[in-house]
Design an enzyme around this catalytic site. Structure first.
Site, PDB file in Angstrom:
ATOM      1  N   GLU A 350       0.814  -1.217   0.000  1.00 18.49           N
ATOM      2  CA  GLU A 350       0.000   0.000   0.000  1.00 18.49           C
ATOM      3  C   GLU A 350       0.847   1.266   0.000  1.00 18.49           C
ATOM      4  O   GLU A 350       0.392   2.336   0.418  1.00 18.49           O
ATOM      5  CB  GLU A 350      -0.985  -0.026   1.182  1.00 18.49           C
ATOM      6  CG  GLU A 350      -1.982  -1.159   1.042  1.00 18.49           C
ATOM      7  CD  GLU A 350      -2.654  -1.600   2.330  1.00 18.49           C
ATOM      8  OE1 GLU A 350      -3.622  -2.366   2.252  1.00 18.49           O
ATOM      9  OE2 GLU A 350      -2.190  -1.197   3.419  1.00 18.49           O
ATOM     10  N   ASP A 374      -0.666  -5.302   9.408  1.00 19.77           N
ATOM     11  CA  ASP A 374      -1.671  -4.490  10.087  1.00 19.77           C
ATOM     12  C   ASP A 374      -1.605  -4.797  11.579  1.00 19.77           C
ATOM     13  O   ASP A 374      -1.461  -5.958  11.977  1.00 19.77           O
ATOM     14  CB  ASP A 374      -3.081  -4.864   9.614  1.00 19.77           C
ATOM     15  CG  ASP A 374      -3.437  -4.289   8.260  1.00 19.77           C
ATOM     16  OD1 ASP A 374      -2.565  -3.658   7.630  1.00 19.77           O
ATOM     17  OD2 ASP A 374      -4.582  -4.494   7.817  1.00 19.77           O
ATOM     18  N   HIS A 540      -0.481   0.251  10.629  1.00 25.06           N
ATOM     19  CA  HIS A 540       0.567  -0.680  10.251  1.00 25.06           C
ATOM     20  C   HIS A 540       1.713  -0.667  11.263  1.00 25.06           C
ATOM     21  O   HIS A 540       1.927   0.323  11.977  1.00 25.06           O
ATOM     22  CB  HIS A 540       1.147  -0.325   8.877  1.00 25.06           C
ATOM     23  CG  HIS A 540       0.190  -0.524   7.747  1.00 25.06           C
ATOM     24  ND1 HIS A 540       0.226   0.226   6.594  1.00 25.06           N
ATOM     25  CD2 HIS A 540      -0.836  -1.404   7.582  1.00 25.06           C
ATOM     26  CE1 HIS A 540      -0.726  -0.178   5.771  1.00 25.06           C
ATOM     27  NE2 HIS A 540      -1.390  -1.152   6.353  1.00 25.06           N
TER      28      HIS A 540
END
Length: 603
Positions: A350, A374, A540
């Site tokens: 991401e 995550d 994260h």
């Protein structure tokens, strides 16, 4: 269990620019006609001893040896200091350590380069006042605004003692590991492949942060570059066939969790594998280049971007139409692929550049692969009991954090490598072929959930073995404050298979899981496991093997990045000597004030 032979690739600097060296500066009392002459051998011997110790105990993250450069003469004044600085510039020195057993002339002998991390070891002996020089030069560093680290042994040594005390060794290594990391990043690139992913702030790549704090540049490309290279076959076709065959043999497919009306056909899945492998080749070539492309007529593309770290946006503009980047990110971030066992690449999912930097710091300090995850869920003992009937035990008794990511995480995170018979994530050059094979076999690849990834792809699934010491960290940017780091040391834990399945399958079951328990203190953000989750600064975290929080704190202080949350023992915190002046009774507040006072390392 059958295995495959995987060669361990030799050390290789795959980036432009030589690895930084450590410069050793033997400082001496400049008075000739007796004083200096009586100290020459002892002082130079001290420098040689430090150089040998560091060279014997350190490796760069690419496994190349750490070289030390000693000044040509002892430094008794400004002329010899300038000669040493000139030699260090020619030799590519990025770290400075001054050593002395005696009194020297502080501001005349000190290292004045503001961009090179520096430390001074003043010999604790009664015959000559090396400790007095240490105090004097620390005052000079503070007054001139050039922070330095003080190294001073707890115990007095005799003048003829050439050993390096254990506490000095520890500080030398902690300083050098962090300083080499600082020097290695300088001049390299972060490659942003795409833009902002789903509004995640870490993928709003702040170029000023990279330039001012890390000495790096940011290179940005559009994800359409992947489409161009796939469509025009701008990759090594022979390596592609080798990689695809290797993947089919070593990346076992797992259950397709998609409902029947959302499943992709076998033909589509096979196509997804081909695209995923091509994406991995292309991302690597974009980062570091590939001379094979020049042979194929693509001279510009062969150069790469000199990227020490990168990130791939993926969601959603790419993944709504093309296979996701999970395989690409997972295999590049691991310590092995179809070319054998090799240095991991740092690739953030991401395009979370801040988590990418967090991964990079951990990798440079340890030489190990990093887990990107995550920080998904805090499970209290009561909640686990309610949904599974199981009472959490051991490290997990106070609750657990579910670290899980939308597909990619280094396969080293399975914990199939071992140190002294215990699960571990090892420096890449220490991994055996059997350990790499076990990591592959402990991982299954699942056709991606099409409700998330309309374009298909393959997602990673594994479960991290318990009992591994781990450090989770995260760099955050706060308006008005700047960058700030948080650190949580703890352990991976294992749950019974049935309990793991119940908890894990409440979310997407195609993603890798690490059950993590931070070490708690009963107060502040480490009051309990819930408090760690509650105070975490983003969605994260980067997870490194080992308890490396102290090294991260030292490294952050060199970059002028304050640490606002950590569970490292007070006696292990090592920062520049001047930090004490900003609040000796309140070290965390002093860290913030000092970092604000000095500003980013590269201004």
């Amino acid at each position: 269990m059958s295995s495959i032979e995987m060669k361990v690739n030799p050390p290789k600097n795959r980036l432009i620019g030589s690895p930084p060296k450590i410069g050793i500066r033997p400082a001496i009392d400049g008075r000739r006609r007796g004083v200096r002459e009586s100290l020459e051998d002892q002082t130079m011997q001290m420098a040689v001893g430090v150089a040998q110790f560091l060279s014997s105990n350190l490796r760069h993250a690419d496994n190349l040896p750490v070289e030390c450069v000693i000044a040509d003469s002892c430094i008794g004044g400004v002329a010899e200091a300038a000669q040493a600085a000139d030699k260090f510039a020619r030799e590519g020195v990025g770290v400075s350590i001054t050593v002395t057993p005696c009194w020297c002339y502080g501001s005349e002998t000190m290292d004045m380069d503001p961009n090179i991390p520096k430390a001074v070891w003043g010999f604790n002996g009664t015959e000559r006042p090396g400790a007095v020089y240490l105090a004097a030069v620390m005052a000079a560093h503070a007054q001139k605004g050039i922070p330095a680290f003080s190294i001073y042994s707890h115990e007095v040594q005799d003048t003829g003692d050439t050993s390096i005390p254990e506490d000095v060794q520890e500080k030398l290594l902690r300083f050098a590991r962090a300083a080499l990391s600082v020097a290695t990043m300088r001049g390299k690139s972060y490659l942003a492949m795409g833009g902002v992913s789903m509004g995640i702030s870490g993928s709003i790549v702040d170029q000023d942060f990279f330039e001012s704090y890390l000495g790096m540049r940011v290179e940005t490309i559009d994800m359409s570059e992947f489409t161009r290279r796939i469509n025009e076959s701008i990759f090594d076709p022979e390596e592609f066939q080798q990689a695809l065959s290797w993947v089919k043999a070593n990346c076992p497919e797992g259950k397709d969790y998609n409902p029947e009306d959302k499943k992709r056909s076998r033909q589509q899945q096979d196509s997804d594998w081909e695209v995923s492998v091509k994406m991995a080749l292309i991302a690597r070539d974009l980062m570091i280049g590939n001379p094979r492309l020049e042979e194929l007529g693509y001279e510009e593309e062969s150069l790469g971007r000199n990227a020490i770290a990168s990130g791939f946006q993926g969601q959603r503009q790419w993944t709504d139409h093309y296979p996701n980047g999970d395989f690409m990110e997972a295999i590049l971030s691991s310590s092995f692929d179809w070319n054998g066992i090799r240095q991991p690449y740092i690739v953030a999912t991401e395009n979370d550049a801040l988590n990418g930097v967090s991964m990079l710091l951990g990798h440079l300090l340890t030489g190990t692969a990093q887990i990107f995850a995550d920080v998904r869920t805090y499970w209290s003992p009561d909640a686990v009991k309610r949904v599974s009937g199981y009472d959490l035990q051991g490290h997990a008794a106070g609750g657990i954090l579910h670290l899980i990511n939308s597909g990619p995480a280094a396969l080293d995170g399975t914990g199939q490598a071992e140190i002294d018979g215990k699960p571990a994530m090892k420096p890449w050059w220490q991994i055996t072929s059997e350990e790499a094979y076990r990591s592959l076999q402990a991982t299954t690849w699942h056709t991606s959930m099409t409700e998330y990834f309309r374009g298909g792809g393959w997602s990673t699934r594994y479960r991290t073995r318990g009992g591994m010491p781990m450090t989770m960290c995260r760099l955050n940017l706060i308006k008005g404050l700047g960058p700030a780091l948080q650190i949580a040391e703890g352990f991976s834990v294992e749950l019974p298979d049935d309990v793991h399945a119940i908890l894990d399958e409440r979310t997407n079951p195609t993603w890798p899981t690490t059950w993590f328990v931070p070490r708690v203190s009963g107060s502040g953000p480490f009051r309990d496991v819930y408090s760690v989750m509650s105070n975490w600064g983003a969605n994260h975290g980067a997870i490194s093997y080992g308890h490396i929080g102290a090294d991260l704190i030292t490294l952050a202080s060199m970059l002028r990045i304050p640490v606002y949350m950590h569970n490292v023992a007070e006696e292990d915190v090592y920062r520049p000597h001047a930090w004490t002046a900003f609040g000796a009774m309140e070290p965390m507040g002093a860290d913030f004030r000092a970092c604000a006072n000095y500003g980013p390392l590269y201004g």
